[in-house]
Motif scaffolding. Structure first.
Motif, PDB file in Angstrom:
ATOM      1  N   UNK A  40      31.224  30.338  35.228  1.00 38.40           N
ATOM      2  CA  UNK A  40      32.609  30.456  35.728  1.00 38.40           C
ATOM      3  C   UNK A  40      32.600  30.741  37.234  1.00 38.40           C
ATOM      4  N   UNK A  41      33.613  30.300  37.951  1.00 39.30           N
ATOM      5  CA  UNK A  41      33.689  30.662  39.375  1.00 39.30           C
ATOM      6  C   UNK A  41      33.790  32.179  39.509  1.00 39.30           C
ATOM      7  N   UNK A  42      33.188  32.689  40.580  1.00 40.43           N
ATOM      8  CA  UNK A  42      33.253  34.149  40.785  1.00 40.43           C
ATOM      9  C   UNK A  42      34.690  34.629  40.973  1.00 40.43           C
ATOM     10  N   UNK A  43      35.511  33.758  41.549  1.00 42.35           N
ATOM     11  CA  UNK A  43      36.917  34.100  41.786  1.00 42.35           C
ATOM     12  C   UNK A  43      37.648  34.485  40.512  1.00 42.35           C
ATOM     13  N   UNK A  44      37.130  34.077  39.355  1.00 42.83           N
ATOM     14  CA  UNK A  44      37.806  34.405  38.096  1.00 42.83           C
ATOM     15  C   UNK A  44      37.751  35.897  37.807  1.00 42.83           C
ATOM     16  N   UNK A  45      36.846  36.611  38.509  1.00 35.42           N
ATOM     17  CA  UNK A  45      36.765  38.069  38.258  1.00 35.42           C
ATOM     18  C   UNK A  45      38.105  38.739  38.569  1.00 35.42           C
ATOM     19  N   UNK A  46      38.781  38.234  39.609  1.00 37.36           N
ATOM     20  CA  UNK A  46      40.089  38.813  39.942  1.00 37.36           C
ATOM     21  C   UNK A  46      41.060  38.607  38.771  1.00 37.36           C
ATOM     22  N   UNK A  47      41.066  37.383  38.210  1.00 35.68           N
ATOM     23  CA  UNK A  47      42.038  37.099  37.145  1.00 35.68           C
ATOM     24  C   UNK A  47      41.661  37.840  35.848  1.00 35.68           C
ATOM     25  N   UNK A  48      40.346  38.050  35.645  1.00 35.70           N
ATOM     26  CA  UNK A  48      39.922  38.878  34.502  1.00 35.70           C
ATOM     27  C   UNK A  48      40.464  40.298  34.669  1.00 35.70           C
TER      28      UNK A  48
END
Ligand code: BJ8
Length: 426
Positions: A40-48
Motif C-alpha cells: 500500500x502507499x505510505x500515504x494511506x497511513x493518514x487515512x488509516x
C-alpha cells in the motif's frame, strides 16, 4: 483509538454497549479488508489513522468547533452543497451508513423491501450508535428516490432537527429553477442556524476549499489510469469515503501528498497489482463506510478497480464550481450549474450517466464495468438494464449485480465476479 472516548459518547447519548459492539466489528472488518493488502502507499497511513479515529478524535473536533460557535450539518446526498455550509463557517459531514446494523429496529418503521442504505440510517439512529447524527445541529434530508423521500417522514419523528430539501427529477429549466429556489432556501436556513450571513467573500472561500478538495480527488483519479495501477480500488474508495468526514483542508493536503507518492510509483512502474490484471470500473449506488463487500470480492479475485462511477466517487466529485462573481446570487448560480450536472438515477431521463461511464472506461483504460445496485433500489436497478445494453453496444463488458449489506451472498457474488473476469481475459 489512543484515548478513551466513552465519556464523550455517553454525553452524546450513544448506547455504549451497542456502540462498542459496532466498533469491534468495524475494527475487525477494517483490519481484514485494508491492512492485509500488500504494497500500500505510505500515504494511506493518514487515512488509516482517520478511520481509527472516525468516532473518536474527529467527533471531538466537531464538539470543540461547536463550543466555539460553529455548526455541524449532516447530510445523506451529494446534492447538499458543502460550499454554503463552509460559507457560514459550518462543518459538513456525511451521514450515509453502509452496515447492516439495527435492521430489526429499522423494520419497525420501514417495509422490509427498503434498500439497505436507508435501513442502515434508521438502524444507526435507533440503535444510538452514530456520533455524527447525534452531533449534528441540522440533518438535511432530500426528496430524491421514493424510498428516501417517504422514509424521511418517519425519520423526522426520530430526530428533532431534520431539514428537507426538495430536488428536481428532470434536467429541465423548471428543474433548475427548483434547485435554485431550494439552494436559496437552504442559504437562509444556514444563516439562521449559524447566525452568520453568507457574503461574496465567505462564499468564495467555501467554493475554493471545496474546489481544492475536488481537484485533489481528480488528481488521484487520473493517476489510477496508470498501468500497473499505483493504488488499489479499495484504498481509493476509502479516500472517497473519508472525503465526507474529514476536515476538508487537511484532507486535501493528505490526498495531494499521497498523489505525489503515486506519481513516483508510476515513474518507477510500481503498482499494487501486476500489469496484466484486469481493470474494472464500479458503477451504481453509493458505497458508504463500511460497505466494502463488493470491492473486496473484486480485488481478491485478481482484478483492480480503477474508478468509481458513484456518488462516493466520480459522480459526486467531478466538476468544479466557477469562482468568478460579484454577488452572492452570481456565485449561487455557479454552484447550481455545477450541481445540476450530477447524473443521479433519480433523474428521468438520465443519458449523461452512460456517457460518463463510457468516458471513464476510456480515460482509465478499464476492461469492463461492474454495475452495482442495492436490492430494492429502483432508480439504479431499473437504469442498470439500459446502462448495460448501451455499454455492451460500445464493446464495454458489463456485469450487473444486485446485492445488499449482508454477507450471505458473498460466495455467489465471488463466483459471478470470477466468471466475469474470465470473460474479460478471453
Ligand atoms: S445524488 S445516488 S447520494 S440520491 S440506494 S437511497 S437511490 S433506493 S442514494 Fe443518492 Fe443523492 Fe442520488 Fe447520489 Fe434511494 Fe437507491 Fe437506496 Fe439511494
Amino acid at each position: 483509538m489512543s484515548t478513551d472516548y466513552h465519556k464523550m459518547w455517553a454525553e452524546l447519548g450513544l448506547d455504549l454497549k451497542m456502540h462498542d459492539a459496532l466498533l469491534n466489528v468495524l475494527g475487525e472488518g477494517y483490519q481484514q479488508t485494508f491492512l492485509t493488502q500488500k504494497n500500500r502507499p505510505e500515504g494511506m497511513q493518514y487515512f488509516d489513522f482517520v478511520m481509527s479515529e472516525v468516532h473518536g478524535l474527529r467527533i471531538k473536533e466537531l464538539r470543540d468547533a461547536q463550543a466555539e460557535g460553529r455548526v455541524v450539518v449532516g447530510s445523506f446526498c451529494v446534492f447538499v452543497p458543502e460550499e454554503l455550509i463552509l460559507a457560514v463557517d459550518g462543518i459538513s459531514v456525511g451521514l450515509c451508513t453502509g452496515a447492516e446494523f439495527g435492521f430489526d429496529l429499522a423494520e419497525k418503521y420501514l417495509p422490509r423491501n427498503t434498500c439497505s442504505l436507508i435501513k442502515s440510517a434508521f438502524g444507526f439512529n435507533l440503535s444510538k450508535v452514530c456520533p455524527y447524527m447525534e452531533s449534528a445541529d441540522m440533518i438535511v434530508g432530500e426528496n430524491t428516490c421514493d424510498g428516501k423521500k417517504k422514509s424521511y417522514e418517519e425519520f423526522g419523528k426520530l430526530v428533532k432537527n431534520l431539514y428537507m430539501m426538495d430536488l428536481p427529477q428532470t434536467k429541465s429549466a423548471s428543474g433548475k429553477a427548483l434547485l435554485k429556489a431550494e439552494y436559496q432556501r437552504f442559504q437562509k436556513a444556514l444563516e439562521e442556524l449559524s447566525g452568520k450571513k453568507i457574503t461574496v467573500e465567505n462564499l468564495k472561500k467555501g467554493i475554493e476549499i471545496v474546489n481544492n478538495k475536488r481537484k485533489a480527488i481528480h488528481r488521484l483519479a487520473k493517476l489510477r489510469a496508470a498501468d500497473p495501477a499505483p493504488i488499489s480500488g479499495l484504498d481509493a474508495l476509502l479516500i472517497n469515503q473519508i472525503y465526507f468526514y474529514d476536515n476538508p483542508v487537511r484532507f486535501t493536503e493528505s490526498v495531494n501528498k499521497t498523489c505525489d507518492e503515486l506519481e513516483e510509483r508510476i515513474s518507477k512502474k510500481e503498482g499494487v497489482f501486476p500489469p496484466d490484471a484486469p481493470r474494472l470500473l464500479v458503477s451504481g449506488c453509493p458505497m458508504a463506510v463500511p460497505n466494502w463487500k463488493l470491492p473486496t470480492i473484486i480485488e481478491q479475485s485478481g482484478a483492480v478497480i480503477v474508478g468509481e462511477e458513484s456518488c462516493v466517487g466520480e459522480r459526486g466529485t467531478r466538476n468544479e464550481t466557477v469562482i468568478e462573481g460579484n454577488s452572492v446570487e452570481e456565485l449561487l448560480d455557479n454552484i447550481i450549474e455545477r450541481y445540476f450536472q450530477i447524473d443521479c438515477a433519480i433523474f428521468t431521463p438520465n443519458p449523461d450517466r452512460k456517457d460518463h461511464l463510457i468516458e471513464m472506461a476510456e480515460k482509465y483504460k478499464a476492461d469492463g464495468v461492474v454495475h452495482y445496485s442495492l436490492q430494492f433500489c429502483q432508480p439504479y436497478d431499473i437504469e442498470s438494464h439500459n446502462v448495460e445494453k448501451e455499454l455492451e453496444e460500445a464493446e464495454i463488458p458489463v456485469l450487473n449485480l444486485v446485492t445488499d449489506y449482508s454477507a450471505e451472498d458473498m460466495g455467489q457474488l465471488s463466483t459471478r465476479v470470477e466468471a466475469f473476469i474470465e470473460r474479460i481475459k478471453e
